[in-house]
Design a protein around this motif. Structure first.
Motif, PDB file in Angstrom:
ATOM      1  N   ILE A 125       0.825  -1.197   0.000  1.00 63.05           N
ATOM      2  CA  ILE A 125       0.000   0.000   0.000  1.00 63.05           C
ATOM      3  C   ILE A 125       0.862   1.251   0.000  1.00 63.05           C
ATOM      4  N   PHE A 126       0.307   2.297  -0.514  1.00 62.13           N
ATOM      5  CA  PHE A 126       0.970   3.598  -0.461  1.00 62.13           C
ATOM      6  C   PHE A 126      -0.118   4.641  -0.277  1.00 62.13           C
ATOM      7  N   ASP A 127      -0.087   5.310   0.853  1.00 59.95           N
ATOM      8  CA  ASP A 127      -1.180   6.199   1.233  1.00 59.95           C
ATOM      9  C   ASP A 127      -0.608   7.512   1.739  1.00 59.95           C
ATOM     10  N   GLU A 128      -0.700   8.562   0.948  1.00 61.55           N
ATOM     11  CA  GLU A 128      -0.184   9.866   1.369  1.00 61.55           C
ATOM     12  C   GLU A 128      -1.042  10.505   2.454  1.00 61.55           C
ATOM     13  N   ASN A 177      -0.107  14.747  11.552  1.00 64.14           N
ATOM     14  CA  ASN A 177       0.068  13.683  10.558  1.00 64.14           C
ATOM     15  C   ASN A 177       1.527  13.494  10.169  1.00 64.14           C
ATOM     16  N   PHE A 178       2.401  13.439  11.155  1.00 63.93           N
ATOM     17  CA  PHE A 178       3.805  13.073  10.965  1.00 63.93           C
ATOM     18  C   PHE A 178       4.440  13.898   9.854  1.00 63.93           C
ATOM     19  N   ALA A 179       4.401  15.199  10.027  1.00 64.08           N
ATOM     20  CA  ALA A 179       4.909  16.108   9.000  1.00 64.08           C
ATOM     21  C   ALA A 179       6.355  15.789   8.666  1.00 64.08           C
ATOM     22  N   GLY A 180       6.630  15.697   7.383  1.00 62.65           N
ATOM     23  CA  GLY A 180       7.983  15.473   6.896  1.00 62.65           C
ATOM     24  C   GLY A 180       8.390  14.019   6.789  1.00 62.65           C
ATOM     25  N   LEU A 181       7.611  13.110   7.364  1.00 64.06           N
ATOM     26  CA  LEU A 181       7.996  11.699   7.334  1.00 64.06           C
ATOM     27  C   LEU A 181       7.945  11.145   5.907  1.00 64.06           C
ATOM     28  N   ALA A 182       6.898  11.471   5.176  1.00 65.52           N
ATOM     29  CA  ALA A 182       6.755  10.962   3.798  1.00 65.52           C
ATOM     30  C   ALA A 182       7.882  11.466   2.900  1.00 65.52           C
ATOM     31  N   GLU A 183       8.431  12.634   3.205  1.00 68.47           N
ATOM     32  CA  GLU A 183       9.539  13.173   2.414  1.00 68.47           C
ATOM     33  C   GLU A 183      10.875  12.552   2.812  1.00 68.47           C
ATOM     34  N   LEU A 184      10.997  12.155   4.094  1.00 66.44           N
ATOM     35  CA  LEU A 184      12.260  11.598   4.581  1.00 66.44           C
ATOM     36  C   LEU A 184      12.469  10.147   4.135  1.00 66.44           C
ATOM     37  N   LYS A 225      14.452   8.995   1.004  1.00 72.21           N
ATOM     38  CA  LYS A 225      15.888   9.281   1.049  1.00 72.21           C
ATOM     39  C   LYS A 225      16.660   8.181   1.769  1.00 72.21           C
ATOM     40  N   VAL A 226      15.972   7.429   2.603  1.00 67.21           N
ATOM     41  CA  VAL A 226      16.626   6.464   3.484  1.00 67.21           C
ATOM     42  C   VAL A 226      16.387   5.026   3.027  1.00 67.21           C
ATOM     43  N   ALA A 227      15.283   4.754   2.364  1.00 70.94           N
ATOM     44  CA  ALA A 227      14.855   3.385   2.082  1.00 70.94           C
ATOM     45  C   ALA A 227      15.797   2.670   1.110  1.00 70.94           C
ATOM     46  N   THR A 228      15.846   1.357   1.252  1.00 75.97           N
ATOM     47  CA  THR A 228      16.561   0.515   0.303  1.00 75.97           C
ATOM     48  C   THR A 228      15.755   0.424  -0.996  1.00 75.97           C
ATOM     49  N   ASP A 229      16.308  -0.293  -1.963  1.00 79.37           N
ATOM     50  CA  ASP A 229      15.613  -0.443  -3.243  1.00 79.37           C
ATOM     51  C   ASP A 229      14.273  -1.153  -3.083  1.00 79.37           C
ATOM     52  N   ASP A 230      14.164  -2.026  -2.072  1.00 77.52           N
ATOM     53  CA  ASP A 230      12.887  -2.725  -1.871  1.00 77.52           C
ATOM     54  C   ASP A 230      12.013  -2.015  -0.831  1.00 77.52           C
ATOM     55  N   ARG A 231      12.267  -0.714  -0.621  1.00 78.16           N
ATOM     56  CA  ARG A 231      11.449   0.140   0.250  1.00 78.16           C
ATOM     57  C   ARG A 231      11.462  -0.360   1.702  1.00 78.16           C
ATOM     58  N   THR A 232      12.652  -0.600   2.215  1.00 76.73           N
ATOM     59  CA  THR A 232      12.820  -0.996   3.610  1.00 76.73           C
ATOM     60  C   THR A 232      13.650   0.052   4.340  1.00 76.73           C
ATOM     61  N   VAL A 233      13.221   0.396   5.557  1.00 73.94           N
ATOM     62  CA  VAL A 233      13.976   1.319   6.394  1.00 73.94           C
ATOM     63  C   VAL A 233      14.247   0.655   7.739  1.00 73.94           C
ATOM     64  N   ILE A 234      15.369   1.025   8.344  1.00 76.53           N
ATOM     65  CA  ILE A 234      15.696   0.621   9.708  1.00 76.53           C
ATOM     66  C   ILE A 234      15.341   1.796  10.613  1.00 76.53           C
ATOM     67  N   HIS A 263      24.358  11.914  12.698  1.00 70.05           N
ATOM     68  CA  HIS A 263      23.637  11.083  11.729  1.00 70.05           C
ATOM     69  C   HIS A 263      22.807  11.963  10.789  1.00 70.05           C
ATOM     70  N   PRO A 264      22.765  11.631   9.504  1.00 67.54           N
ATOM     71  CA  PRO A 264      22.064  12.508   8.550  1.00 67.54           C
ATOM     72  C   PRO A 264      20.549  12.370   8.542  1.00 67.54           C
ATOM     73  N   PHE A 265      20.009  11.260   9.024  1.00 66.38           N
ATOM     74  CA  PHE A 265      18.577  11.018   8.885  1.00 66.38           C
ATOM     75  C   PHE A 265      17.922  10.929  10.267  1.00 66.38           C
ATOM     76  N   CYS A 266      17.512  12.080  10.774  1.00 69.05           N
ATOM     77  CA  CYS A 266      16.883  12.188  12.091  1.00 69.05           C
ATOM     78  C   CYS A 266      15.459  12.702  11.913  1.00 69.05           C
ATOM     79  N   TYR A 267      14.563  12.220  12.744  1.00 69.07           N
ATOM     80  CA  TYR A 267      13.160  12.635  12.656  1.00 69.07           C
ATOM     81  C   TYR A 267      12.653  12.953  14.056  1.00 69.07           C
ATOM     82  N   LEU A 268      12.094  14.138  14.231  1.00 62.19           N
ATOM     83  CA  LEU A 268      11.590  14.572  15.534  1.00 62.19           C
ATOM     84  C   LEU A 268      10.135  14.142  15.671  1.00 62.19           C
TER      85      LEU A 268
END
Length: 384
Positions: free
Chosen positions: A63-66, A82-89, A92-101, A153-158
Motif C-alpha cells: 500500500i501507499f497512502d499519502e 500527521n507526521f509532517a515530513g515523514l513521507a519526504e524523509l 531518502k533512506v529506504a533501500t531499493d525494496d522500500r525498507t527502512v531501519i 547522523h544525517p537522517f533524524c526525525y523529531l
C-alpha cells in the motif's frame, strides 16, 4: 419561538436517534469495545469479499497512502499531527525494496558517549554492515535528542509525542513516560507501513555484528526477536516475542495488524506493547482468523540478549540486546564490553576459530541466576 407540528416531530426524532446511539455506544464500551475496535471492524467489513472472507490479494498488496487517517488513540486522545515530513524523509533512506531501519532515542540516549554513539559504532565494528546506516532513521522524541542526532547522523526525525510527560530522561521500565513512549513509537511505525515502507525496528540498546536481513524469511509478514526460543521459528505457543527488534513487511494485512495491536491497549490497560502483542499473537496468526499474519520468531543464537545467553556462539551472532538490564549506566558498561569482546574475536584468524567463542556473562546487568529467574517473564524486559 414557534414550532409547527412537523418541525417538532422531526426534532424529536433526531433527539431520539442521538439518544439511542449514545446508549448503544455506552453498551459497547461496557462490553470491552473501544472506538478503535469499532473503526477497525468497519474497515474489516469494507475489506472483505462478497463471501465474507478477506481477499488474499488485497492483503498482499503493497500500500501507499499519502493521506493520514487520524483515529482515536487509547483513552480517547487524538493522535499527534500527521507526521509532517515523514513521507519526504523515507524515500531518502529506504533501500531499493522500500525498507527502512528505525531506532528511537531521547536526550539521555542520544547525548555524546551514550547509547546512540555506541549503537552506530557497532555498525563499523561489524562485518561489512556500516552501509546499513545509510538506511537508518533515528526517531528523536525530544528537541535535545534531535540536536544530538543531527550531530552524528544525517537522517533524524523529531517525533512530537502527544503528552505533557518528560520523555527526555532515562525512564524506568514500565514508568508512565516509558509506556507512553512505546505506544508513540508504535503509531509512527504504523504510519511507515501506511506509506508503503517495510521497516526493521531496533532498540538503541542493541549492538549489531552481522546483516540480520539474511535470517528473515521472505514469506514472513513479521519477524521478531525472542526472549525464549525453542528451535522452531513458527512456534507461536512457547516462543516469547521481544519487540525491541522486529521486522514488518508493508501490506494491508500488517497495517491492520498494527491497528489491532494499538487497539488492544484498551483490553489490557496495564500492559505495554510487548506484553499485549504476546496476548494477541494467536488472534493475529490464527489459520481460521480473518488476518492470518505469518509470524517468524528469530533464533536467540543469532539475535541474543542479556535475559539469557542462548547458545551464545559469536560465530552466529547478528545482534546483542541489553534487555533484562536496569539503568542506562549498566547498559552502557556491558554493551561496551560486548563490543570489546566482538573486536577481540574478529582479529582471530578464521582458521583458529574452530572452538566456540562464548560471550562473557554481563558484569553490571545481573548474575546468571537472577537473569534466568526473570527470563521466562517477558513482562520484565527493560529496554531503552
Amino acid at each position: 419561538m414557534e414550532f409547527h407540528n412537523g418541525s417538532f416531530g422531526s426534532i424529536f426524532k433526531l433527539w431520539l436517534a442521538a439518544t439511542l446511539a449514545f446508549l448503544l455506544l455506552l453498551l459497547l464500551v461496557s462490553q470491552g469495545w473501544s472506538p478503535v475496535d469499532m473503526m477497525a471492524a468497519s474497515r474489516r467489513q469494507r475489506a472483505t469479499t462478497p463471501t465474507g472472507r478477506n481477499s488474499d490479494e488485497k492483503n498482499e498488496e503493497i500500500i501507499f497512502d499519502e493521506s493520514y487517517d487520524e483515529t482515536l488513540t487509547p483513552f480517547g486522545l487524538h493522535s499527534q499531527s500527521n507526521f509532517a515530513g515523514l513521507a519526504e524523509l523515507l524515500p531518502k533512506v529506504a533501500t531499493d525494496d522500500r525498507t527502512v531501519i528505525i531506532t528511537s532515542v531521547n536526550e539521555a540516549f542520544a547525548r555524546p558517549g551514550s547509547l546512540l554513539d555506541l549503537f552506530r559504532e557497532s555498525f563499523y565494528a561489524g562485518e561489512k554492515i556500516n552501509h546499513l546506516l545509510d538506511h537508518l532513521v533515528v526517531v528523536a522524541i525530544d528537541a535535545a535528542a534531535y540536536q544530538h542526532c543531527r550531530r552524528v547522523h544525517p537522517f533524524c526525525y523529531l517525533l512530537q509525542a502527544n503528552t505533557s510527560m518528560n520523555l527526555s530522561s532515562a525512564s524506568n521500565y514500565m514508568s508512565d513516560p516509558y509506556v507512553e513512549l512505546v505506544w508513540a513509537k508504535l503509531e509512527l511505525q504504523q504510519r511507515v507501513l501506511q506509506l508503503g515502507y517495510n521497516f526493521l525496528y531496533t532498540d538503541v540498546d542493541i549492538v549489531w555484528f552481522r546483516d540480520p536481513f539474511r535470517h528473515i524469511g521472505v514469506h514472513a509478514d513479521m519477524a521478531t526477536s525472542s526472549d525464549l526460543y525453542f528451535g522452531d521459528p513458527d512456534d507461536i505457543d512457547r516462543s516469547w516475542p521481544n519487540t525491541g527488534f522486529y521486522y514488518v513487511k508493508a501490506t494491508n494485512r500488517t497495517v491492520e495488524m498494527l491497528r489491532r495491536w494499538r487497539a488492544a491497549r484498551w483490553r489490557f490497560p496495564r500492559g505495554h506493547e510487548q506484553t499485549i502483542f504476546n496476548h494477541i499473537k494467536h488472534e493475529l496468526t490464527a489459520a481460521d482468523g480473518d488476518l492470518r499474519v505469518r509470524l517468524q520468531f528469530l533464533d536467540t543464537a543469532r539475535f541474543g540478549g542479556f535475559c539469557q545467553l542462548f547458545r551464545n556462539d559469536m560465530a552466529k551472532a547478528c545482534t546483542m540486546h541489553a534487555n533484562c538490564c536496569v539503568s542506562l549506566g549498566n547498559k552502557l558498561s556491558d554493551l561496551r564490553d560486548v563490543l570489546g569482546q566482538w573486536r577481540n574475536y574478529t582479529v582471530i584468524k578464521p582458521a583458529e576459530r574452530r572452538r566456540i567463542f562464548e560471550w562473557r556473562v554481563p558484569a553490571k546487568c545481573g548474575t546468571p541466576d537472577k537473569r534466568a529467574a526473570r527470563a521466562p517473564d517477558s513482562d520484565r524486559r527493560a529496554i531503552s
